[in-house]
Design an enzyme around this catalytic site. Structure first.
Site, PDB file in Angstrom:
ATOM      1  N   GLY A  12      32.251  31.423  28.281  1.00  0.00           N
ATOM      2  CA  GLY A  12      32.746  32.329  29.652  1.00  0.00           C
ATOM      3  C   GLY A  12      33.929  33.183  29.536  1.00  0.00           C
ATOM      4  O   GLY A  12      34.780  32.680  28.776  1.00  0.00           O
ATOM      5  N   PHE A  15      38.129  34.739  34.117  1.00  0.00           N
ATOM      6  CA  PHE A  15      39.411  34.825  34.352  1.00  0.00           C
ATOM      7  C   PHE A  15      39.748  33.347  33.513  1.00  0.00           C
ATOM      8  O   PHE A  15      40.857  33.126  32.573  1.00  0.00           O
ATOM      9  CB  PHE A  15      39.774  34.293  35.916  1.00  0.00           C
ATOM     10  CG  PHE A  15      39.890  35.614  36.396  1.00  0.00           C
ATOM     11  CD1 PHE A  15      40.843  36.881  36.339  1.00  0.00           C
ATOM     12  CD2 PHE A  15      38.996  36.146  37.495  1.00  0.00           C
ATOM     13  CE1 PHE A  15      40.679  37.813  37.013  1.00  0.00           C
ATOM     14  CE2 PHE A  15      38.788  37.162  38.283  1.00  0.00           C
ATOM     15  CZ  PHE A  15      39.639  38.125  37.967  1.00  0.00           C
ATOM     16  N   GLY A  16      39.224  32.298  33.657  1.00  0.00           N
ATOM     17  CA  GLY A  16      39.422  30.992  33.062  1.00  0.00           C
ATOM     18  C   GLY A  16      39.254  31.187  31.340  1.00  0.00           C
ATOM     19  O   GLY A  16      40.025  30.568  30.718  1.00  0.00           O
ATOM     20  N   VAL A  80      24.434  30.527  26.961  1.00  0.00           N
ATOM     21  CA  VAL A  80      24.256  29.053  26.686  1.00  0.00           C
ATOM     22  C   VAL A  80      23.390  28.438  27.430  1.00  0.00           C
ATOM     23  O   VAL A  80      23.366  28.677  28.808  1.00  0.00           O
ATOM     24  CB  VAL A  80      25.825  28.624  26.883  1.00  0.00           C
ATOM     25  CG1 VAL A  80      25.644  27.005  27.013  1.00  0.00           C
ATOM     26  CG2 VAL A  80      26.735  29.066  26.005  1.00  0.00           C
ATOM     27  N   GLU A 176      36.075  42.174  53.115  1.00  0.00           N
ATOM     28  CA  GLU A 176      36.534  43.363  52.336  1.00  0.00           C
ATOM     29  C   GLU A 176      35.263  44.170  52.160  1.00  0.00           C
ATOM     30  O   GLU A 176      35.312  45.422  52.295  1.00  0.00           O
ATOM     31  CB  GLU A 176      36.979  42.969  50.918  1.00  0.00           C
ATOM     32  CG  GLU A 176      38.330  42.154  51.125  1.00  0.00           C
ATOM     33  CD  GLU A 176      38.642  41.414  49.751  1.00  0.00           C
ATOM     34  OE1 GLU A 176      39.930  41.157  49.601  1.00  0.00           O
ATOM     35  OE2 GLU A 176      38.033  41.354  48.978  1.00  0.00           O
ATOM     36  N   ASP A 305      35.506  27.669  38.564  1.00  0.00           N
ATOM     37  CA  ASP A 305      34.603  27.386  39.682  1.00  0.00           C
ATOM     38  C   ASP A 305      33.450  26.311  39.171  1.00  0.00           C
ATOM     39  O   ASP A 305      32.871  25.874  40.096  1.00  0.00           O
ATOM     40  CB  ASP A 305      33.829  28.717  39.711  1.00  0.00           C
ATOM     41  CG  ASP A 305      34.605  29.629  40.566  1.00  0.00           C
ATOM     42  OD1 ASP A 305      35.574  29.606  41.014  1.00  0.00           O
ATOM     43  OD2 ASP A 305      34.360  30.866  40.506  1.00  0.00           O
ATOM     44  N   ALA A 320      40.539  32.831  41.395  1.00  0.00           N
ATOM     45  CA  ALA A 320      41.128  33.481  39.903  1.00  0.00           C
ATOM     46  C   ALA A 320      42.324  32.654  39.611  1.00  0.00           C
ATOM     47  O   ALA A 320      42.247  32.212  38.373  1.00  0.00           O
ATOM     48  CB  ALA A 320      41.188  34.977  40.105  1.00  0.00           C
ATOM     49  N   GLN A 321      43.245  32.505  40.519  1.00  0.00           N
ATOM     50  CA  GLN A 321      44.478  31.769  39.829  1.00  0.00           C
ATOM     51  C   GLN A 321      44.118  30.422  39.409  1.00  0.00           C
ATOM     52  O   GLN A 321      44.810  30.089  38.318  1.00  0.00           O
ATOM     53  CB  GLN A 321      45.504  31.844  41.091  1.00  0.00           C
ATOM     54  CG  GLN A 321      46.290  33.234  41.167  1.00  0.00           C
ATOM     55  CD  GLN A 321      46.992  33.452  40.048  1.00  0.00           C
ATOM     56  OE1 GLN A 321      47.551  32.528  39.343  1.00  0.00           O
ATOM     57  NE2 GLN A 321      47.128  34.601  39.707  1.00  0.00           N
TER      58      GLN A 321
END
Length: 423
Positions: A12, A15-16, A80, A176, A305, A320-321
């Site tokens: 992946g 972000f992570g 994967v 949004e 996630d 994301a954080q």
């Protein structure tokens, strides 16, 4: 790739995964990052691609480019499909090589999430989500096309359906997206058509909850709701979606004719839990230990996630954080193991707060005891989002595009480009 050093496989490039890869840049290991896309995308701005504010290339960067300076890091484009824990192999479909077995010493799963239709997977065909660049481009093409079709439509009922937009889910993405469409029809598109008035578009935001932005403080949710109403968004709360089809949606007991239904509700994790055959929570996320590893497999880390971890009696949010902090933690933990240093204390998420933009000049911010809404929160939102873009060139590009859009009301990318398959 050398076999002399431990191999860390990261699945992946979100972000992570990207945070983990970058943190390992000076570690005495080899790193292999596997992703089914060749780019990292800044997901919080996908709605701006879908509503023609930004071009796809302004919020995404090739993974190979982002990691080019890291000599210990390799990138593989592949999907994967499974994990063999017993032999420590990841199963990958890469190009024409199906079932390719890639060995690992350490594994970091940062496989993200997709949309959950809460048992109604048949909705997916008629109500796309917004998780990837291809999703955003498809929505942009569709949104622009329905206005083009409405311009030439003679039947008033069909024209009304073309100009009705339904967002299912009033979390940050739904709010949004709805507010962005509302701003677009009031500014950029206002004088572009001769037979229709884009401002007559009916934008509907639906949610089963009692308020939009349910994870925010009640005062901020109410501020967002009032702002949506000012923008002309029809906010329908405590309403369940019964059916979605090619002609619209049934919300509560009312059928809403619409050619654009966008799913902005819940998310579902990747199949990592099935690959590992380990304990998962009710949503299917992998239950991990406080050091982010899988029970009985200290060499496997799960972040973002796909992971389920409680802190102070509550599960960590899928933002994301969290993914970035967990990715960096997993990488530092691997570094300490390889260099035989003392292990890190259990992971603890530092919550920097939540932000959501509600159209032009307005956002809501919640950080600890701080509550802000309006123009000042909107400025903070813009600065933070620019800061977290992956490359400095993107920061400049997005900043100047935002300034231009703000001053001129013109949008950066209003091209309808249908994909063409090359045989």
């Amino acid at each position: 790739m050398t076999n002399k050093r431990p191999l860390v496989v990261i699945v992946g490039g979100g972000f992570g995964g990207l945070a983990a890869a970058k943190t390992l840049r000076r570690a005495p290991v080899d790193v292999l990052l596997i992703d089914k896309s060749n780019h990292h995308v800044f997901q919080p701005l996908l709605y701006q691609v879908a509503t023609s504010v930004l071009a796809p290339g302004q919020i995404a960067s090739p993974l190979r480019g982002l990691l080019a300076s890291q000599e210990n890091t390799f990138v593989m484009l592949g999907n994967v499909t499974g994990i063999d824990r017993a032999t420590r192999h990841v199963i990958v479909d890469s190009g024409e090589n199906e079932g390719l077995r890639v060995a690992y010493d350490y594994l970091v799963l940062a496989t993200g999430a997709t949309y959950s239709y809460f048992g109604h997977d048949e909705f997916a065909h008629f109500a796309p989500g917004l998780k990837s660049l291809s999703d955003a481009e498809s929505l942009r093409n569709h949104i622009l096309a329905v206005f083009e079709n409405a311009e030439t439509e003679e039947n008033p009922e069909r024209r009304k359906a073309l100009m009705t937009f339904v967002m299912v889910g009033a979390g940050p993405t739904g709010v949004e997206m709805a507010s962005a469409i509302a701003v677009m029809v009031r500014t950029t598109l206002q004088k572009n058509f001769r037979r229709i008035d884009p401002k007559s578009a009916h934008i509907i935001l639906v949610d089963m909850g009692k308020r939009p932005l349910g994870t925010f403080a009640e005062s901020l949710s109410e501020a967002a709701r009032l702002r949506l109403l000012q923008l002309g968004v029809d906010v329908r709360l405590q309403k369940a979606v019964q059916t979605i089809d090619g002609e619209g949606a049934i919300v509560g007991d009312e059928r809403i004719p619409s050619k654009t239904v966008i799913w902005t509700a819940g998310v579902a994790p990747s199949p990592a839990g099935k690959w590992l055959g380990c304990e998962v929570d009710r949503a299917g996320r992998v239950r991990i230990r406080p050091d982010l590893t899988v029970q009985d497999h200290p060499e496997i880390f799960v972040v973002g996630d796909t992971a389920s971890l409680d802190q102070d009696g509550r599960p960590l949010p899928g933002v994301a954080q969290v993914a970035m902090q967990q990715g960096r933690y997993a990488a530092k933990s691997i570094f300490r193991r390889v260099t035989e240093k003392s292990q890190l204390p259990p992971f603890r998420y530092f919550d920097k707060g939540n932000l959501a933009v509600v159209g032009r000049n307005f956002a809501v911010l919640q950080s600890g005891r701080v509550r802000m809404s309006g123009f000042s929160a909107w400025l903070v939102w813009g600065l933070i989002h620019i800061q977290f873009l992956a490359e400095s060139s993107l920061r400049f590009s997005v900043f100047f595009q935002w300034v231009w859009t703000y001053v001129s009301a013109k949008r950066g990318d209003r091209l309808i480009i249908e994909p063409r398959k090359i045989s």
